[in-house]
Design a protein around this motif. Structure first.
Motif, PDB file in Angstrom:
ATOM      1  N   THR A   1      42.257  36.381  34.171  1.00 28.59           N
ATOM      2  CA  THR A   1      42.335  35.885  35.725  1.00 28.59           C
ATOM      3  C   THR A   1      43.451  34.816  35.878  1.00 28.59           C
ATOM      4  OG1 THR A   1      39.861  36.271  36.220  1.00 28.59           O
ATOM      5  CG2 THR A   1      41.129  34.965  37.735  1.00 28.59           C
ATOM      6  N   LEU A   2      44.433  35.142  36.527  1.00 27.86           N
ATOM      7  CA  LEU A   2      45.618  34.381  36.778  1.00 27.86           C
ATOM      8  C   LEU A   2      45.726  33.755  38.206  1.00 27.86           C
ATOM      9  CD1 LEU A   2      48.234  35.968  34.400  1.00 27.86           C
ATOM     10  CD2 LEU A   2      46.734  33.864  33.906  1.00 27.86           C
ATOM     11  N   GLY A   3      46.111  32.699  38.420  1.00 27.06           N
ATOM     12  CA  GLY A   3      46.170  32.301  39.941  1.00 27.06           C
ATOM     13  C   GLY A   3      46.645  30.977  40.180  1.00 27.06           C
ATOM     14  N   ILE A   4      46.368  30.397  41.261  1.00 28.23           N
ATOM     15  CA  ILE A   4      46.352  28.932  41.647  1.00 28.23           C
ATOM     16  C   ILE A   4      45.640  28.277  42.162  1.00 28.23           C
ATOM     17  CG2 ILE A   4      49.028  29.309  41.933  1.00 28.23           C
ATOM     18  CD1 ILE A   4      48.523  29.482  44.755  1.00 28.23           C
ATOM     19  N   HIS A   5      45.240  26.983  41.936  1.00 28.11           N
ATOM     20  CA  HIS A   5      44.131  26.221  42.573  1.00 28.11           C
ATOM     21  C   HIS A   5      44.937  25.076  43.480  1.00 28.11           C
ATOM     22  CE1 HIS A   5      41.443  22.876  42.443  1.00 28.11           C
ATOM     23  NE2 HIS A   5      40.165  23.806  42.091  1.00 28.11           N
ATOM     24  N   THR A   6      44.042  24.904  44.598  1.00 25.45           N
ATOM     25  CA  THR A   6      44.568  23.940  45.595  1.00 25.45           C
ATOM     26  C   THR A   6      43.229  23.363  46.243  1.00 25.45           C
ATOM     27  OG1 THR A   6      45.991  23.328  47.320  1.00 25.45           O
ATOM     28  CG2 THR A   6      44.867  25.744  47.406  1.00 25.45           C
ATOM     29  N   THR A   7      43.573  22.166  46.782  1.00 25.78           N
ATOM     30  CA  THR A   7      42.545  21.585  47.764  1.00 25.78           C
ATOM     31  C   THR A   7      42.893  21.729  49.546  1.00 25.78           C
ATOM     32  OG1 THR A   7      43.557  19.293  47.503  1.00 25.78           O
ATOM     33  CG2 THR A   7      41.637  20.145  45.780  1.00 25.78           C
ATOM     34  N   TYR A   8      41.990  21.696  49.999  1.00 26.05           N
ATOM     35  CA  TYR A   8      42.315  21.648  51.571  1.00 26.05           C
ATOM     36  C   TYR A   8      41.300  20.568  52.097  1.00 26.05           C
ATOM     37  CZ  TYR A   8      44.619  26.126  51.656  1.00 26.05           C
ATOM     38  OH  TYR A   8      45.437  26.971  51.359  1.00 26.05           O
TER      39      TYR A   8
ATOM     40  N   ILE B   1      40.527  28.824  45.109  1.00 25.19           N
ATOM     41  CA  ILE B   1      41.767  29.404  44.223  1.00 25.19           C
ATOM     42  C   ILE B   1      42.295  30.648  44.797  1.00 25.19           C
ATOM     43  CG2 ILE B   1      40.959  28.453  42.144  1.00 25.19           C
ATOM     44  CD1 ILE B   1      39.404  30.813  41.384  1.00 25.19           C
ATOM     45  N   PHE B   2      43.438  31.298  44.530  1.00 20.57           N
ATOM     46  CA  PHE B   2      43.983  32.406  44.950  1.00 20.57           C
ATOM     47  C   PHE B   2      44.453  33.096  43.328  1.00 20.57           C
ATOM     48  CE2 PHE B   2      44.228  31.430  49.258  1.00 20.57           C
ATOM     49  CZ  PHE B   2      44.292  30.057  49.267  1.00 20.57           C
ATOM     50  N   PHE B   3      43.857  34.468  43.206  1.00 20.82           N
ATOM     51  CA  PHE B   3      44.314  34.996  41.910  1.00 20.82           C
ATOM     52  C   PHE B   3      44.272  36.508  42.046  1.00 20.82           C
ATOM     53  CE2 PHE B   3      40.054  36.818  41.724  1.00 20.82           C
ATOM     54  CZ  PHE B   3      38.984  35.816  41.927  1.00 20.82           C
ATOM     55  N   LEU B   4      44.740  36.760  40.833  1.00 24.57           N
ATOM     56  CA  LEU B   4      44.577  38.347  40.362  1.00 24.57           C
ATOM     57  C   LEU B   4      43.873  38.453  39.078  1.00 24.57           C
ATOM     58  CD1 LEU B   4      46.120  41.076  40.717  1.00 24.57           C
ATOM     59  CD2 LEU B   4      47.721  40.473  39.031  1.00 24.57           C
ATOM     60  N   ARG B   5      42.915  39.578  39.223  1.00 26.76           N
ATOM     61  CA  ARG B   5      41.897  39.729  37.810  1.00 26.76           C
ATOM     62  C   ARG B   5      42.205  40.963  37.485  1.00 26.76           C
ATOM     63  NH1 ARG B   5      36.279  38.767  39.938  1.00 26.76           N
ATOM     64  NH2 ARG B   5      36.794  36.432  39.568  1.00 26.76           N
ATOM     65  N   CYS B   6      42.010  41.059  35.983  1.00 29.78           N
ATOM     66  CA  CYS B   6      42.118  42.148  35.573  1.00 29.78           C
ATOM     67  C   CYS B   6      40.624  42.420  34.782  1.00 29.78           C
ATOM     68  CB  CYS B   6      43.038  42.334  34.220  1.00 29.78           C
ATOM     69  SG  CYS B   6      42.876  43.883  33.272  1.00 29.78           S
TER      70      CYS B   6
ATOM     71  N   PRO C   1      48.796  25.911  38.740  1.00 30.54           N
ATOM     72  CA  PRO C   1      48.453  27.185  38.137  1.00 30.54           C
ATOM     73  C   PRO C   1      47.096  27.041  37.599  1.00 30.54           C
ATOM     74  CG  PRO C   1      50.690  26.579  37.443  1.00 30.54           C
ATOM     75  CD  PRO C   1      50.106  25.220  38.296  1.00 30.54           C
ATOM     76  N   MET C   2      46.414  28.224  37.504  1.00 30.93           N
ATOM     77  CA  MET C   2      44.863  28.270  37.000  1.00 30.93           C
ATOM     78  C   MET C   2      45.056  29.463  36.156  1.00 30.93           C
ATOM     79  SD  MET C   2      42.256  30.466  37.194  1.00 30.93           S
ATOM     80  CE  MET C   2      42.524  31.420  38.887  1.00 30.93           C
ATOM     81  N   PHE C   3      44.168  29.493  34.865  1.00 31.89           N
ATOM     82  CA  PHE C   3      44.099  30.337  33.947  1.00 31.89           C
ATOM     83  C   PHE C   3      42.562  30.495  33.508  1.00 31.89           C
ATOM     84  CE2 PHE C   3      48.683  30.084  33.590  1.00 31.89           C
ATOM     85  CZ  PHE C   3      48.809  28.702  33.905  1.00 31.89           C
TER      86      PHE C   3
END
Length: 465
Positions: free
Chosen positions: A342-349, A364-369, A432-434
Motif C-alpha cells: 500500500t502506497l499513499g499519503i497521510h494528512t490531518t484535517y 490517508i489516500f492510497f493505492l493498494r495491491c 508520504p505513507m508506506f
C-alpha cells in the motif's frame, strides 16, 4: 398393427415437417417449385425473384406466397394422430429388428434397445439401464445445466450493463494526462483512444453474443424437457454437448484489467520533481521494521496476517520524515519482492464540532495491491478502482501536486499512468505513507525500498531481477 401405424405416421411426419427448421409446419406456404416451408422460415420481405431453400430453383413472384390451407390441415391432423398413437401404445416404440418394446438405454452408444438387443454381441459388454432411469438422469443433467446457464446469463447481462456505464472514466483520465504533456502527443492520443474504443466495442459485442447464446440454449433445454421420453433421449446428447461447450467458452473477464498506456517522455518530465525521501521510525507501526538507512521497511512478526484493518489509522504503516504543504513532488518505490503493498499519503484535517471546539483527525489516500487466487488487483481509497493487473509492477512512481489536490501513480517500467485519485482538497501538510504487506502466509517478509534520486529502471534492468 401398432408397428404399421408407427411406420405410416413416420411417413406422414416427413410430409408435414419444414425442411428449414425441422419442426412441424407453422403457417405453411408453398412456393412456385412446389416445396413448402413455414412462413416464418422464409424472408419476410417480398422480392421479384426468390430462390428455393430446398432445390435452389429461382421462382418469379409478385408477392409473398399465400398460406397453404390444405397442408396446414394435414399438419394439424398428423399432430393429433401422433398424440393418439403415443397414448394407445403408452408412449412405447418397438425394435425395428426384434419387434419388441424398446425398454433399455445403451449409455455407450446413446441409443434405445429392446431386451434381445441388449443380449446381442455388439451391445452385450455395454452399460445398460431402463429407459425411465436414463430419462430421469438426462432431465437432472439438463436441469443442472439450465441452472448454470441462468446464472451465467444474469452475470453476462450485468457485465454488459457495466460496459455501457463504466465505473472509471478511463478516457477522461488519460486525456487529462496527455493534455499536461507535450502538444505533439495529440496524434498518439487519438490513435490510443480509437484503439481503446474498439476494444470496448469488441468486449460489448462478445458479451452480447454470449448472452444470446445462453438464452437460446435455455429455451432449447426447456423445449427438450417437455418432449416424450424417447424424443428427449434422441436430442439430449447434442443439447448437453452444446451446453457444455457454451459453458467452457463463457467469458472469463468478470474483472476489468488496468489499462496500460505508455507515454513517451513522461518519466523525464516527472523526474524534474524527484525528491529524496527518508522514513520516520517514530511513526512506524509496532509490526514494521525500518532499516537503519531509513530507506526501506518490511513486515515484522507482529503483523497479524488474518486480522482485518480499516482504511486509515488501523493500517500498519510508516510515514516519511518530510511533509509537504505546497509545490510538486515525485518519488519512486521498489515493490519488486512484495506481492501485496500500500502506497499513499497521510494528512490531518480540522473538524469544527461546536463553537470553540476543534478536533483533528487523520486520513490517508492510497493505492493498494492485493494478491488473489487469479492474480494481482489494484484498489484505491477513495475511488472505484478494483482492477486486475496483467503483470506485477516492480516499481511505482507517486506524483503529488498539493495546490490542485492531485495524487497519481505510475508504472515506472512501462512509463504509463496507473491511476489518478479523484481530486483532493488538502487543508494541512501531507506526508508520504508506506505499508509493505500484509505478507502472504508461509512467506518471508520482503522489503519495500525507497528509490534513490539517481536510480532508474528499464526493461533490461527488470529482466535481471
Amino acid at each position: 398393427m401398432a408397428a404399421a401405424a408407427v411406420e405410416m405416421l413416420q411417413q406422414l411426419q416427413n410430409q408435414i415437417t419444414c425442411p428449414i427448421c425441422w419442426k412441424y409446419f407453422c403457417e405453411p406456404v408453398t412456393i412456385g417449385c412446389g416445396h413448402s416451408f413455414c412462413r416464418a422460415c422464409l424472408p419476410s420481405t417480398a422480392v421479384t425473384a426468390f430462390s428455393c431453400p430446398e432445390c435452389r430453383q429461382v421462382s418469379q413472384v409478385r408477392g409473398f406466397p399465400l398460406l397453404n390451407g390444405s397442408l396446414a390441415e394435414l399438419t394439424k391432423l398428423g399432430t393429433q394422430l401422433r398424440s393418439q398413437l403415443l397414448q394407445s401404445t403408452g408412449g412405447q416404440r418397438r425394435c425395428a429388428i426384434h419387434k419388441e418394446v424398446l425398454e433399455y438405454f445403451c449409455e455407450d452408444d446413446q441409443t434405445v434397445l429392446c431386451l434381445r438387443c441388449c443380449q446381442a454381441p455388439e451391445h452385450g459388454a455395454h452399460r445398460h439401464c431402463p429407459v425411465e432411469e436414463a430419462v430421469s438422469n438426462s432431465r437432472k443433467k439438463m436441469q443442472h445445466l439450465q441452472s448454470c446457464l441462468q446464472k451465467y446469463f444474469k452475470e453476462t447481462k450485468k457485465l454488459l450493463v457495466k460496459e455501457k456505464k463504466p465505473v472509471i472514466d478511463w478516457e477522461k483520465m488519460i486525456s487529462r494526462e496527455y493534455r499536461e504533456r507535450d502538444s505533439l502527443m495529440w496524434d498518439e492520443l487519438y490513435h490510443y483512444l480509437e484503439r481503446m474504443d474498439q476494444e470496448t466495442k469488441n468486449k460489448k459485442e462478445t458479451l452480447s453474443q454470449e448472452s444470446t447464446t445462453l438464452q437460446d440454449l435455455m429455451l432449447d433445454l426447456q423445449e427438450a424437457d417437455s418432449q416424450p421420453n424417447l424424443d428427449l433421449l434422441r436430442d439430449v446428447k447434442e443439447l448437453l454437448e452444446r451446453s457444455k461447450s457454451a459453458l467452457s467458452q463463457r467469458a472469463k473477464a468478470l474483472n476489468p484489467e488496468v489499462r496500460v498506456c505508455p507515454i513517451f517522455g513522461m518519466l523525464e518530465t516527472l523526474n524534474q520533481f524527484r525528491v529524496d525521501i527518508r522514513l520516520d521510525p517514530a511513526s512506524a507501526s509496532p509490526c514494521l521494521i525500518v532499516a537503519e538507512d531509513l530507506k526501506s521497511v518490511r513486515a515484522g512478526e507482529g503483523w497479524q496476517v488474518d486480522s482485518p484493518h480499516g482504511d486509515d489509522s488501523d493500517l500498519p504503516m510508516v510515514l516519511a520524515e518530510q511533509g509537504f504543504s505546497s509545490g510538486i513532488q515525485y518519488w519512486e518505490v521498489d515493490v519488486t519482492q512484495l506481492p501485496q503493498w500500500t502506497l499513499g499519503i497521510h494528512t490531518t484535517y480540522l473538524r469544527i464540532k461546536s463553537p470553540g471546539r476543534i478536533t483533528k483527525y487523520a486520513s490517508i489516500f492510497f493505492l493498494r495491491c492485493v494478491k488473489k487466487e487469479d492474480g494481482h488487483y489494484l484498489q484505491s481509497y477513495p475511488g472505484s478502482l478494483n482492477h486486475k493487473l496483467k503483470d506485477p509492477i516492480p516499481r511505482i512512481g507517486v506524483y503529488l501536486e498539493y495546490k490542485f489536490g492531485i495524487l497519481a501513480y505510475y508504472n515506472v517500467l512501462q512509463s504509463s499512468l496507473i491511476y489518478q485519485l479523484p481530486d483532493i482538497s488538502f487543508a494541512a501538510p501531507v506526508r508520504p505513507m508506506f505499508s509493505p504487506g500484509p505478507p502472504l502466509p508461509g512467506t518471508k517478509p520482503a522489503p519495500m525500498t525507497l528509490c534513490a534520486l539517481d536510480s532508474h529502471l528499464c526493461s533490461c534492468c527488470y529482466s535481471s531481477l
